[in-house]
Design an enzyme around this catalytic site. Sequence first.
Site, short mmCIF file in Angstrom:
data_model
loop_
_atom_site.label_atom_id
_atom_site.label_comp_id
_atom_site.label_asym_id
_atom_site.label_seq_id
_atom_site.Cartn_x
_atom_site.Cartn_y
_atom_site.Cartn_z
N GLY A 1 0.80 -1.33 0.04
CA GLY A 1 0.04 0.05 -0.28
C GLY A 1 0.98 1.32 0.05
O GLY A 1 1.80 1.40 0.60
N ARG B 1 19.25 10.84 -3.41
CA ARG B 1 20.20 12.10 -3.50
C ARG B 1 21.57 11.43 -2.99
O ARG B 1 22.46 11.68 -3.03
CB ARG B 1 19.70 13.16 -3.09
CG ARG B 1 18.55 13.69 -4.11
CD ARG B 1 18.41 15.08 -4.12
NE ARG B 1 17.74 15.82 -5.02
CZ ARG B 1 16.99 16.57 -5.28
NH1 ARG B 1 16.87 17.19 -4.24
NH2 ARG B 1 16.55 16.98 -6.26
N ARG C 1 0.89 -5.19 -5.26
CA ARG C 1 1.21 -6.14 -4.36
C ARG C 1 1.04 -7.30 -5.51
O ARG C 1 0.32 -7.58 -6.03
CB ARG C 1 -0.43 -6.15 -3.38
CG ARG C 1 -0.43 -5.16 -2.66
CD ARG C 1 -1.61 -5.48 -1.86
NE ARG C 1 -2.10 -4.05 -0.99
CZ ARG C 1 -1.89 -3.56 0.34
NH1 ARG C 1 -0.63 -4.13 0.51
NH2 ARG C 1 -2.26 -2.75 0.72
N ASP D 1 4.51 -4.77 5.90
CA ASP D 1 5.02 -6.35 6.20
C ASP D 1 5.24 -7.12 5.31
O ASP D 1 6.14 -8.04 5.26
CB ASP D 1 4.00 -6.73 7.51
CG ASP D 1 2.91 -7.06 6.93
OD1 ASP D 1 2.24 -6.10 6.23
OD2 ASP D 1 2.35 -8.21 7.19
N GLY D 2 4.20 -6.87 4.27
CA GLY D 2 4.38 -7.85 2.96
C GLY D 2 5.71 -7.60 2.33
O GLY D 2 6.12 -8.56 1.77
N THR E 1 4.32 2.40 5.59
CA THR E 1 3.08 1.93 5.83
C THR E 1 2.08 2.89 6.69
O THR E 1 2.74 3.15 7.70
CB THR E 1 2.95 0.35 6.31
OG1 THR E 1 1.63 -0.03 6.51
CG2 THR E 1 3.87 -0.06 7.43
N ILE E 2 0.83 3.00 6.36
CA ILE E 2 0.21 3.80 7.34
C ILE E 2 -0.29 2.86 8.45
O ILE E 2 -0.59 3.63 9.50
CB ILE E 2 -1.07 4.26 6.61
CG1 ILE E 2 -2.04 3.25 6.20
CG2 ILE E 2 -0.88 5.39 5.44
CD1 ILE E 2 -3.44 3.80 5.93
N ASP E 3 -0.25 1.54 8.41
CA ASP E 3 -0.72 0.73 9.57
C ASP E 3 0.19 0.67 10.90
O ASP E 3 -0.17 0.42 11.99
CB ASP E 3 -0.61 -0.64 8.94
CG ASP E 3 -1.95 -0.97 8.16
OD1 ASP E 3 -2.78 0.06 8.05
OD2 ASP E 3 -2.11 -1.92 7.53
N ASP F 1 2.53 -1.10 11.59
CA ASP F 1 2.49 -2.60 12.33
C ASP F 1 4.03 -3.22 12.30
O ASP F 1 3.65 -4.29 12.14
CB ASP F 1 1.30 -3.35 11.86
CG ASP F 1 1.26 -3.46 10.41
OD1 ASP F 1 2.23 -2.89 9.75
OD2 ASP F 1 0.51 -4.15 9.75
N ARG G 1 -5.78 -3.12 8.69
CA ARG G 1 -6.19 -4.59 8.35
C ARG G 1 -6.08 -5.44 9.67
O ARG G 1 -7.05 -6.03 9.96
CB ARG G 1 -5.35 -4.95 7.13
CG ARG G 1 -6.06 -6.09 6.44
CD ARG G 1 -5.20 -7.11 5.33
NE ARG G 1 -4.09 -6.18 4.89
CZ ARG G 1 -3.86 -5.88 3.97
NH1 ARG G 1 -4.52 -6.26 2.79
NH2 ARG G 1 -2.76 -5.37 3.53
N GLY H 1 -11.23 12.63 21.06
CA GLY H 1 -12.28 12.43 21.96
C GLY H 1 -13.42 11.32 21.98
O GLY H 1 -14.64 11.65 22.23
N GLN I 1 -7.27 8.13 3.82
CA GLN I 1 -6.41 7.83 4.71
C GLN I 1 -5.06 7.85 4.09
O GLN I 1 -3.79 7.87 4.67
CB GLN I 1 -6.71 6.95 5.88
CG GLN I 1 -7.70 7.35 6.74
CD GLN I 1 -8.22 5.96 7.24
OE1 GLN I 1 -8.02 5.77 8.32
NE2 GLN I 1 -9.16 5.43 6.42
#
Length: 322
Positions: free
Chosen positions: A10, A24, A71, A102-103, A125-127, A129, A171, A185, A254
């Site tokens: 992703g 660079r 992917r 991770d992939g 990765t945005i996750d 993780d 995921r 909040g 996102q």
Amino acid sequence: MNIGILTSGGDAPGMNAAIRAAVRTAIYNGIKVFGIRRGYQGMIEGDIFPMQTTDVSNIIQRGGTILKTARSKEFTTDEGMKKAFDQLKKHDINALVLIGGDGTCRGAVHFFEKYIIPAVVIPGTIDKDLTGTDYTIGFDTAVNTAIEAIDKIRDTADAHDRLFIVEVMGRDAGYIALNSGIACGAEDILIPETITHIEEVLCKIESDERRKKTVHIIVVAEGDDFGGSKEVYESIITRFPTLDVRTCVLGHIQRGGSPSFADRVLASRLGYAAVNALRDGNTQVMAGVVNGNVVFTPLTQVIKGEIPITEDMLEMIKVLAV
Ligand code: F6P
């Protein structure tokens, strides 16, 4: 040394800043760089081109990835990996910078079990993780995007006295949900790392209703063990048929957008560090940042990270949502 650089999995905001830094730094060190388009799939297909410093001009502020990403199922096969290796040989590429999640790490580990090529992975990765780094490129921007959206949703929730269920990405990881939920909040935050007892969620809504608390935002990670926004909606509406409930799935907004300062700086540091590591013979590692310092973790030790959520944190979420 000739370095091939790719982005895989992703896309994440800040990947371009990492590409820029790696290209660079390489050229500064007299190292040739080749861009590999569409991740491992482009490696298999030989979609490879030489890069100059000007190829990475004006991209530090752009989301997505100029190298494109994919992917690749084919790369999980022996034939796919062989084709990829042959393409690297053909282009005389003898080192790699791989940017992804991770992939990408798993793919790299399998590839290097068969073929020896010095490589450094940059976590993108945005996750967020992955172990071996406190932050991954793209996470900060994604959380800020989610926050901006949830703040807007709260305006409508407040205006209409509505309950909103907002589903965010992740995921198998609740980092985006946890952090955007705290920052906005949220009345409840549902993440895969903790067991979601829907009865508790319903009880909280009931007690809020009794106390005339009319605005209620529930942030749920798409990978929550109970289900996503759809399942949570069904449960709520079945128990409270007269409640005004809406769902909003934030989805891929996102993943895009201009990277935050934190992601640009992280990506620049890791792109620079990755190439210097290759130059110095520190390979088959992931470059990360831990406690503010760049660290290198052997690729075989990088795993999908478990969210370090403490009892205290859970208690805090409860207390602040009273
Ligand atoms: O890994 C990043 C991520 O955005 C996950 O949060 C999400 O589940 C997944 O990618 C979606 O992938 P795709 O864009 O391939 O559908």
